[in-house]
Structure formats: C-alpha cells, structure tokens
Design a protein around this motif. Structure first.
Motif, PDB file in Angstrom:
ATOM      1  N   SER A 104     -23.969   5.599  27.790  1.00 19.15           N
ATOM      2  CA  SER A 104     -23.036   6.733  27.779  1.00 19.15           C
ATOM      3  C   SER A 104     -22.680   7.186  26.368  1.00 19.15           C
ATOM      4  N   ASP A 107     -26.058   9.092  25.304  1.00 22.32           N
ATOM      5  CA  ASP A 107     -26.191  10.302  26.127  1.00 22.32           C
ATOM      6  C   ASP A 107     -24.809  10.590  26.702  1.00 22.32           C
ATOM      7  N   ILE A 108     -24.070  11.489  26.069  1.00 25.05           N
ATOM      8  CA  ILE A 108     -22.662  11.681  26.447  1.00 25.05           C
ATOM      9  C   ILE A 108     -22.491  12.357  27.805  1.00 25.05           C
ATOM     10  N   ASP A 109     -23.610  12.762  28.429  1.00 23.11           N
ATOM     11  CA  ASP A 109     -23.533  13.339  29.772  1.00 23.11           C
ATOM     12  C   ASP A 109     -23.961  12.350  30.853  1.00 23.11           C
ATOM     13  N   THR A 117     -18.430  10.692  32.574  1.00 22.10           N
ATOM     14  CA  THR A 117     -19.231  10.722  31.360  1.00 22.10           C
ATOM     15  C   THR A 117     -18.337  10.693  30.123  1.00 22.10           C
ATOM     16  N   THR A 118     -18.953  10.406  28.986  1.00 28.34           N
ATOM     17  CA  THR A 118     -18.228  10.460  27.717  1.00 28.34           C
ATOM     18  C   THR A 118     -17.717  11.881  27.462  1.00 28.34           C
ATOM     19  N   ARG A 119     -18.545  12.874  27.754  1.00 25.08           N
ATOM     20  CA  ARG A 119     -18.128  14.261  27.543  1.00 25.08           C
ATOM     21  C   ARG A 119     -16.908  14.607  28.408  1.00 25.08           C
ATOM     22  N   GLN A 120     -16.951  14.218  29.681  1.00 24.71           N
ATOM     23  CA  GLN A 120     -15.827  14.501  30.574  1.00 24.71           C
ATOM     24  C   GLN A 120     -14.544  13.813  30.095  1.00 24.71           C
ATOM     25  N   GLN A 122     -13.841  13.012  27.027  1.00 21.23           N
ATOM     26  CA  GLN A 122     -13.383  13.725  25.830  1.00 21.23           C
ATOM     27  C   GLN A 122     -12.707  15.035  26.202  1.00 21.23           C
ATOM     28  N   GLU A 123     -13.226  15.712  27.197  1.00 18.75           N
ATOM     29  CA  GLU A 123     -12.653  17.006  27.587  1.00 18.75           C
ATOM     30  C   GLU A 123     -11.223  16.874  28.104  1.00 18.75           C
ATOM     31  N   TYR A 156     -15.628  11.260  19.189  1.00 18.54           N
ATOM     32  CA  TYR A 156     -15.527  12.711  19.064  1.00 18.54           C
ATOM     33  C   TYR A 156     -15.387  13.114  17.593  1.00 18.54           C
ATOM     34  N   SER A 159     -19.333  10.155  15.177  1.00 17.24           N
ATOM     35  CA  SER A 159     -20.298   9.662  16.157  1.00 17.24           C
ATOM     36  C   SER A 159     -20.770   8.238  15.882  1.00 17.24           C
TER      37      SER A 159
END
Length: 200
Positions: A104, A107-109, A117-120, A122-123, A156, A159
């Motif tokens: 994760s 690949d942040i998705d 996910t990592t992206r979610q 962070q959001e 974020y 990296s």
C-alpha cells in the motif's frame, strides 16, 4: 513561522476484530496506561497549545494524562482513526496483512478486500492536518494517533516515510514534526529505547 505537530502513537491495547469494529475500538491495557503517564512526563514542558486525537479509545487514552496535566480539552476527529488495510469482518493472517501494508505504500491505490487505500486514508486525514496547520500557525499541537495513519500522513509530506518506517515504530511512540508554510521541514523522534527501559 514554525508550527509543530507532535504525533503520539498510542500505547499497547488488546486487538480483536470485535473490538476494532466496535464504537471506539480497544482501550489501553495496564502497560499502555502506565506508558501514557510517561508520555505526559515527556511532553509536559513542551508548551503545548492544543491536543487533538483520533476518536478511537486507545489514541485518546494515550494523550489523556497529558490533557489532564495541562488542563486542556482533547479535540477528537473521526477522520484521524486508524487505516484498515483489510476487512474487519473476518480474520486475515498477519503475514498477508504485512504484505498488504507494504504494497500500500508502493501503490497508494492498493488495499485488500474491504480495506482502505493509502490515498483514501490521506483524502480523509490530510484536510484535518492542513486545517490545524492554518488555524494554529506558530503553535504546538499534540495528535493522539495510530501507527499506520501516522505513517500515511507523513508519507503525504515526504514519500520516504513508508513501510520500513512504520515497522520500526513502537507503542507508544512520539515524533515531533516541524512545519513552515505547511511544508514538513524536520522530524525528530522523542520516544526512545531509553524511555522504554525506564518503565520496565
């Protein structure tokens, strides 16, 4: 103007899927409660202006002795709770979880079924951090947090913070982050093996 965030990773707490999926999650065990008092001792002279926490019990309880010592309210955010890399509905072998967490960060998705996910993560979490940096510019903010979401937030801004960093963190742990104009300038670990040995 410099703004400081002190990430306080929670102390030891029992883990079970039932506890994790319940409101508030697990509470600290006796060792975790003992360690939370040491956290307060370490931060008592840092001139803390604000105490924030994940809404999970173990994170709040780890910063509670500090809040009581400084006579400050703990402001809670659901957006800062721990990231579930996999489903909380059924057990997943630890080795699979570790592989999932590692992937994760490259690949942040990526997430495992029913995970986040990592992206979610962070959001939902980064807007809170950005708002705190703006509203309390020049101040010192303690955040009661968790190992995975703490690493995700650090990732974020830089990296280089990823799986290897997460894996070496302890329970509890403390990191002092220095920001200038919302940019992360420096990170220093305040919790060390010396701190841990004082309690054993």
């Amino acid at each position: 103007m410099l703004t400081y965030i002190y990430f306080v990773r929670h102390g030891i707490a029992p883990f079970s899927l039932e506890l994790e999926s319940s409101a508030g999650g697990a509470s600290l065990n006796e060792q975790g409660k003992f360690d939370s008092k040491r956290v307060a001792d370490l931060l008592r002279n840092e001139d803390i202006d604000l105490i924030v926490s994940s809404s999970f019990n173990r994170a709040k309880e780890t910063v509670m002795p500090l809040a009581e010592l400084l006579q400050k309210e703990i402001i809670q955010f659901d957006e800062l709770i721990e990231r579930p890399i996999a489903s909380l509905s059924y057990p997943v072998p630890e080795e699979e979880l570790l592989c999932g967490i590692e992937k994760s960060f490259s690949d942040i998705d990526f997430c495992m079924p029913e995970g986040e996910t990592t992206r979610q993560a962070q959001e939902r979490s980064i807007p809170i951090i950005m708002n705190l940096l703006s509203a309390y510019e020049g101040k010192k903010i303690v955040i009661g947090t968790h190992g995975n979401i703490m690493t995700i937030i650090l990732n974020y801004f830089d990296s280089s913070y990823g799986f290897n960093f997460w894996k070496q963190t302890s329970k509890p742990d403390i990191y002092k982050l220095e920001f200038e104009d919302r940019k992360l300038k420096h990170v220093r670990r305040l919790w060390t093996l010396t701190n841990q040995s004082l309690m054993n």
